[in-house]
Motif scaffolding. Structure first.
Motif, PDB file in Angstrom:
ATOM      1  N   TRP A  47       0.830  -1.007   0.315  1.00 51.21           N
ATOM      2  CA  TRP A  47       0.001   0.034   0.088  1.00 51.21           C
ATOM      3  C   TRP A  47       1.025   0.899  -0.303  1.00 51.21           C
ATOM      4  CZ3 TRP A  47      -4.733   0.245  -1.718  1.00 51.21           C
ATOM      5  CH2 TRP A  47      -5.335  -1.220  -1.671  1.00 51.21           C
ATOM      6  N   SER A  48       1.621   1.452   0.762  1.00 51.35           N
ATOM      7  CA  SER A  48       2.545   1.819   0.821  1.00 51.35           C
ATOM      8  C   SER A  48       3.231   2.362  -0.819  1.00 51.35           C
ATOM      9  CB  SER A  48       4.466   2.641   1.637  1.00 51.35           C
ATOM     10  OG  SER A  48       3.420   2.114   3.053  1.00 51.35           O
ATOM     11  N   GLY A  49       4.000   2.189  -1.279  1.00 50.79           N
ATOM     12  CA  GLY A  49       4.578   1.469  -3.097  1.00 50.79           C
ATOM     13  C   GLY A  49       3.860   2.395  -3.658  1.00 50.79           C
ATOM     14  N   LEU A  50       2.314   1.786  -3.100  1.00 52.94           N
ATOM     15  CA  LEU A  50       1.220   1.888  -4.168  1.00 52.94           C
ATOM     16  C   LEU A  50       0.952   3.257  -4.372  1.00 52.94           C
ATOM     17  CD1 LEU A  50      -0.916   1.247  -6.799  1.00 52.94           C
ATOM     18  CD2 LEU A  50      -2.665   0.643  -4.640  1.00 52.94           C
ATOM     19  N   TRP A  51       0.839   4.306  -2.765  1.00 54.25           N
ATOM     20  CA  TRP A  51       0.511   5.210  -2.830  1.00 54.25           C
ATOM     21  C   TRP A  51       2.048   6.177  -3.423  1.00 54.25           C
ATOM     22  CZ3 TRP A  51      -3.687   7.621  -2.623  1.00 54.25           C
ATOM     23  CH2 TRP A  51      -4.974   6.849  -2.552  1.00 54.25           C
ATOM     24  N   PHE A  52       2.827   5.768  -3.054  1.00 50.99           N
ATOM     25  CA  PHE A  52       4.293   6.331  -3.600  1.00 50.99           C
ATOM     26  C   PHE A  52       4.238   6.734  -4.881  1.00 50.99           C
ATOM     27  CE2 PHE A  52       8.447   6.553  -5.138  1.00 50.99           C
ATOM     28  CZ  PHE A  52       9.332   7.344  -4.147  1.00 50.99           C
ATOM     29  N   LEU A  53       3.977   5.662  -5.291  1.00 46.43           N
ATOM     30  CA  LEU A  53       3.707   5.448  -7.382  1.00 46.43           C
ATOM     31  C   LEU A  53       2.534   6.341  -7.615  1.00 46.43           C
ATOM     32  CD1 LEU A  53       4.280   1.681  -7.960  1.00 46.43           C
ATOM     33  CD2 LEU A  53       5.820   3.766  -8.399  1.00 46.43           C
ATOM     34  N   ILE A  54       1.291   6.579  -7.100  1.00 46.91           N
ATOM     35  CA  ILE A  54      -0.263   8.028  -7.590  1.00 46.91           C
ATOM     36  C   ILE A  54       0.637   8.777  -7.253  1.00 46.91           C
ATOM     37  CG2 ILE A  54      -2.165   8.797  -6.702  1.00 46.91           C
ATOM     38  CD1 ILE A  54      -2.444   5.347  -6.383  1.00 46.91           C
ATOM     39  N   ILE A  55       1.786   8.957  -5.951  1.00 44.94           N
ATOM     40  CA  ILE A  55       2.111  10.431  -5.528  1.00 44.94           C
ATOM     41  C   ILE A  55       2.999  10.873  -7.019  1.00 44.94           C
ATOM     42  CG2 ILE A  55       3.456  12.090  -4.339  1.00 44.94           C
ATOM     43  CD1 ILE A  55       1.585  10.891  -1.367  1.00 44.94           C
ATOM     44  N   LEU A  56       4.173   9.865  -6.769  1.00 43.27           N
ATOM     45  CA  LEU A  56       5.100   9.991  -7.831  1.00 43.27           C
ATOM     46  C   LEU A  56       4.516  10.141  -8.859  1.00 43.27           C
ATOM     47  CD1 LEU A  56       8.523  10.496  -8.445  1.00 43.27           C
ATOM     48  CD2 LEU A  56       7.705   7.830  -8.758  1.00 43.27           C
ATOM     49  N   ILE A  57       3.678  10.211  -9.933  1.00 46.37           N
ATOM     50  CA  ILE A  57       2.988  10.374 -10.815  1.00 46.37           C
ATOM     51  C   ILE A  57       2.518  11.345 -11.082  1.00 46.37           C
ATOM     52  CG2 ILE A  57       1.471   9.278 -13.077  1.00 46.37           C
ATOM     53  CD1 ILE A  57       2.382   6.587 -12.126  1.00 46.37           C
ATOM     54  N   VAL A  58       1.360  12.036 -10.006  1.00 44.86           N
ATOM     55  CA  VAL A  58       1.259  13.106  -9.806  1.00 44.86           C
ATOM     56  C   VAL A  58       2.299  14.541  -9.960  1.00 44.86           C
ATOM     57  CG1 VAL A  58      -0.258  14.237  -8.524  1.00 44.86           C
ATOM     58  CG2 VAL A  58      -1.520  12.776  -8.649  1.00 44.86           C
ATOM     59  N   VAL A  59       3.000  13.763  -9.063  1.00 44.26           N
ATOM     60  CA  VAL A  59       4.036  14.833  -9.039  1.00 44.26           C
ATOM     61  C   VAL A  59       4.655  15.488 -10.513  1.00 44.26           C
ATOM     62  CG1 VAL A  59       6.375  15.792  -8.265  1.00 44.26           C
ATOM     63  CG2 VAL A  59       4.397  14.994  -6.357  1.00 44.26           C
ATOM     64  N   TRP A  60       5.410  13.837 -11.036  1.00 46.06           N
ATOM     65  CA  TRP A  60       5.530  13.796 -12.365  1.00 46.06           C
ATOM     66  C   TRP A  60       5.229  14.767 -13.045  1.00 46.06           C
ATOM     67  CZ3 TRP A  60      10.638  11.813 -13.148  1.00 46.06           C
ATOM     68  CH2 TRP A  60      11.337  11.635 -14.303  1.00 46.06           C
ATOM     69  N   LYS A  61       3.666  14.284 -13.157  1.00 46.68           N
ATOM     70  CA  LYS A  61       2.965  15.353 -14.611  1.00 46.68           C
ATOM     71  C   LYS A  61       2.191  16.026 -13.776  1.00 46.68           C
ATOM     72  CE  LYS A  61       3.428  11.180 -17.154  1.00 46.68           C
ATOM     73  NZ  LYS A  61       3.827  11.525 -18.255  1.00 46.68           N
ATOM     74  N   VAL A  62       2.232  16.926 -12.889  1.00 47.59           N
ATOM     75  CA  VAL A  62       1.047  18.021 -13.230  1.00 47.59           C
ATOM     76  C   VAL A  62       2.591  18.808 -12.088  1.00 47.59           C
ATOM     77  CG1 VAL A  62      -0.118  18.732 -11.839  1.00 47.59           C
ATOM     78  CG2 VAL A  62      -0.555  16.939 -12.091  1.00 47.59           C
ATOM     79  N   ALA A  63       2.797  18.659 -10.688  1.00 47.74           N
ATOM     80  CA  ALA A  63       3.521  19.496 -10.029  1.00 47.74           C
ATOM     81  C   ALA A  63       4.945  20.477 -10.901  1.00 47.74           C
ATOM     82  CB  ALA A  63       3.670  18.821  -8.928  1.00 47.74           C
ATOM     83  N   LEU A  64       5.647  19.008 -11.198  1.00 51.86           N
ATOM     84  CA  LEU A  64       7.282  19.146 -12.163  1.00 51.86           C
ATOM     85  C   LEU A  64       7.412  20.405 -12.767  1.00 51.86           C
ATOM     86  CD1 LEU A  64       9.779  18.763 -11.453  1.00 51.86           C
ATOM     87  CD2 LEU A  64       9.880  16.820 -13.152  1.00 51.86           C
ATOM     88  N   PRO A  65       6.168  19.931 -14.136  1.00 53.32           N
ATOM     89  CA  PRO A  65       5.608  20.779 -14.746  1.00 53.32           C
ATOM     90  C   PRO A  65       5.201  22.859 -15.359  1.00 53.32           C
ATOM     91  CG  PRO A  65       4.279  18.414 -16.027  1.00 53.32           C
ATOM     92  CD  PRO A  65       5.014  18.647 -14.360  1.00 53.32           C
TER      93      PRO A  65
END
Length: 181
Positions: free
Chosen positions: A29-47
């Motif tokens: 569950w921690s890995g799954l949420w880490f991946l979700i947060i990583l994708i959101v940061v990568w796709k939304v916040a980082l740009p």
């Protein structure tokens, strides 16, 4: 029975499990949420963060370019000011020299005018003195002539009424006086 099985299973797991290592379901569950947060940061916040940083970088570079341009303009203005100041100093020097030359010319002209005026006044004075001397000489001559005729008449005992003769006597008397000088 199911209860005993879950209890036994839980007891067995607690004995064998290390307290520093989390359970496998927590890791998933921690890995799954880490991946979700990583994708959101990568796709939304980082740009968005990259865009903001690019804007700031462009603004800073623009301000640096503006500052460079302002510095170049200031240097050009300083050079222009320095050039104008040098020209003004040169022009002031030329004006001073021209004023000195004009002053010398004015002084020379004033001296020449004063000398000419003094010579004119001296000549006029000499002329006036000569005229007055001649007038005094003529006046003196007539008075001396009259006195001489009166005295000569008193010495001789007769009156000298002949004008030509009286004038000749006076002229001869004055000529004798001039020779005596």
């Amino acid at each position: 029975m199911l209860n005993a099985l879950v209890t036994n299973l839980a007891a067995a797991e607690t004995e064998a499990q290390n307290p520093l290592i989390p359970a496998w379901y927590d890791i998933i569950w921690s890995g799954l949420w880490f991946l979700i947060i990583l994708i959101v940061v990568w796709k939304v916040a980082l740009p968005r963060l990259t865009a903001i940083l690019d804007e700031r970088s462009a603004a800073i570079e623009g301000n640096i370019a503006k500052a460079d341009e302002a510095q170049k303009q200031a240097e050009a203005a300083l050079e222009e000011y320095t050039r104008q100041l040098a020209e003004a100093r040169t022009e002031a020097g030329e004006i001073r020299e021209a004023a000195r030359e004009d002053g010398k010319k004015i002084v020379t002209e004033a001296k020449e005018t004063a000398v000419a005026e003094a010579n004119r006044i001296t000549a006029a004075a000499h002329t006036q003195i000569e005229a007055e001397r001649q007038a005094a000489f003529v006046s003196l001559r007539s008075e001396v002539g009259t006195l001489a005729i009166d005295l000569a008449g008193g010495v001789v005992g007769e009156t000298l009424t002949d004008d030509a003769r009286a004038t000749a006597v006076v002229d001869r008397f004055l000529a004798d006086l001039e020779k005596a000088k």
